[in-house]
Design an enzyme around this catalytic site. Structure first.
Site, PDB file in Angstrom:
ATOM      1  CG  LEU A  28      -1.793  -1.165   1.238  1.00  0.00           C
ATOM      2  CD1 LEU A  28      -2.769  -1.316   2.505  1.00  0.00           C
ATOM      3  CD2 LEU A  28      -2.559  -1.466   0.195  1.00  0.00           C
ATOM      4  CG  HIS A  29       0.589   3.563  -3.239  1.00  0.00           C
ATOM      5  ND1 HIS A  29      -0.228   4.144  -3.635  1.00  0.00           N
ATOM      6  CD2 HIS A  29       0.775   2.645  -4.089  1.00  0.00           C
ATOM      7  CE1 HIS A  29      -0.861   3.789  -4.592  1.00  0.00           C
ATOM      8  NE2 HIS A  29      -0.111   2.797  -5.206  1.00  0.00           N
ATOM      9  CD  GLU A  30      -0.438   8.920   2.134  1.00  0.00           C
ATOM     10  OE1 GLU A  30      -1.345   9.428   2.109  1.00  0.00           O
ATOM     11  OE2 GLU A  30      -0.101   8.490   3.473  1.00  0.00           O
ATOM     12  CG  HIS A  89      -3.216   1.254  -2.244  1.00  0.00           C
ATOM     13  ND1 HIS A  89      -2.077   1.312  -2.494  1.00  0.00           N
ATOM     14  CD2 HIS A  89      -4.091   0.556  -3.212  1.00  0.00           C
ATOM     15  CE1 HIS A  89      -1.674   0.282  -3.441  1.00  0.00           C
ATOM     16  NE2 HIS A  89      -3.068   0.007  -3.860  1.00  0.00           N
ATOM     17  CD  GLN A 144      -5.768  -7.497 -11.337  1.00  0.00           C
ATOM     18  OE1 GLN A 144      -6.896  -7.822 -10.858  1.00  0.00           O
ATOM     19  NE2 GLN A 144      -5.481  -6.339 -11.325  1.00  0.00           N
ATOM     20  CD  GLN A 153      -9.117  -1.459 -11.677  1.00  0.00           C
ATOM     21  OE1 GLN A 153      -8.163  -2.418 -11.915  1.00  0.00           O
ATOM     22  NE2 GLN A 153      -8.854  -0.716 -10.455  1.00  0.00           N
ATOM     23  CG  MET A 205       1.829   8.221  -4.878  1.00  0.00           C
ATOM     24  SD  MET A 205       1.976   8.134  -3.103  1.00  0.00           S
ATOM     25  CE  MET A 205       2.818   9.539  -2.738  1.00  0.00           C
TER      26      MET A 205
END
Ligand code: PAF
Length: 279
Positions: free
Chosen positions: A30-32, A34, A58, A150, A181
């Site tokens: 995870l990053h900012e 998310h 995917q 998406q 990000m």
């Protein structure tokens, strides 16, 4: 915060959550970006579920499934800080048991852009998101604008399949130099990381031209391409100026809200980014 793995554990934990429930589906690391989804969901929903699942279906052959970054303990710490109530970390074998053969496919919206370069990618996304929706039964689900196609595909699917789920698309979170990000940014070495800021510069070059009155989509696409190829580490795969909902390429006059998007190799790493044109 409770963490569960199996479908049956999830069912029990889900039944104890107060409505409305928000869902933040992720592939982890995870990053900012998310965390901004989780924060928004925390504000808007009584209970919050996050999922961590690197969805094998995917990824295409030769893509980065085996090297996709993983750090579950760190992810759990971050989700706990954001006030997530329940984290579901399913196993691939439970998600796709032996003999699995039922797929969800959105036909037209998945053809251009990413779909043209990553065949079966969206079949994997829509199938797993359907399974996540069915199992977690959220009232709202949160996705990032960074994956604009998406988001459009999932909106279409939710409408076509009559899900009572509101899809909330949150703004792209960027590094100080503009790089969107992404968990895949960790693949970049120091020089590539510097070079990767060219994607956002290219998008801004077209946005600036639009602000000065440029309305020809061919010129906007050329401006983006020219900026990209000025960076020696960058190899553009596509640049697009398209309708944000139909994703059809613009050929006539462009208007506010048009989707500028691109996929670019920086060294061996494929990055995507987009903005919506605005006056
Ligand atoms: O955007 C992602 O991280 C993934 O495509 C998603 C929506 C979690 C499905 O695997």
């Amino acid at each position: 915060m409770k963490t569960v793995k199996t479908f049956s554990e999830l069912r029990v934990a889900r039944s104890k959550l107060a409505e409305p429930v928000g869902l933040v589906p992720t592939m982890g690391y995870l990053h900012e970006g998310h965390l901004s989804l989780a924060r928004r969901a925390r504000q808007e929903c009584t209970s919050l579920i996050a999922t961590i699942f690197i969805n094998p279906t995917q990824f295409g052959p030769g893509e980065d499934l085996s090297t996709y970054p993983r750090d579950i303990p760190r992810d759990l710490e971050l989700l706990e800080k954001e006030g997530v109530d329940l984290v579901w970390i399913p196993n691939a074998i439970d998600m796709y048991p032996l003999g699995f053969q039922s797929w969800v496919r959105v036909s037209e919206l998945t053809q251009p852009l990413e779909g043209a370069r990553r065949p079966e990618h969206f079949r994997g996304v829509t199938t797993v998101v359907t399974k996540l929706f069915n199992a977690t039964m959220p009232q709202k689900a949160y996705f990032g604008q960074k994956d604009a196609q998406q988001a459009a595909v999932i909106r279409r699917m939710v409408s076509d399949l009559n899900y009572h789920i509101q899809i909330v698309v949150c703004p792209t979170v960027r590094e100080p130099d503009g790089l969107a990000m992404s968990s895949r940014n960790t693949y970049l070495d120091k020089d590539e990381r510097r070079a990767a800021a060219v994607l956002y510069r290219a998008l801004n070059t077209a946005q600036d031209a639009y602000l000065k009155g440029e309305r020809d989509p061919n010129i906007l696409r050329s401006l983006m391409n020219a900026e990209l190829i000025s960076e020696p580490f960058a190899r553009p795969q596509y640049v697009s100026c398209a309708h944000p909902d139909t994703l059809m390429e613009h050929f006539g006059r462009v208007e506010d809200g048009a989707l500028l998007s691109m996929a670019v190799y920086i060294g061996g790493t494929r990055l995507i980014d987009n903005i919506l044109l605005e006056e």
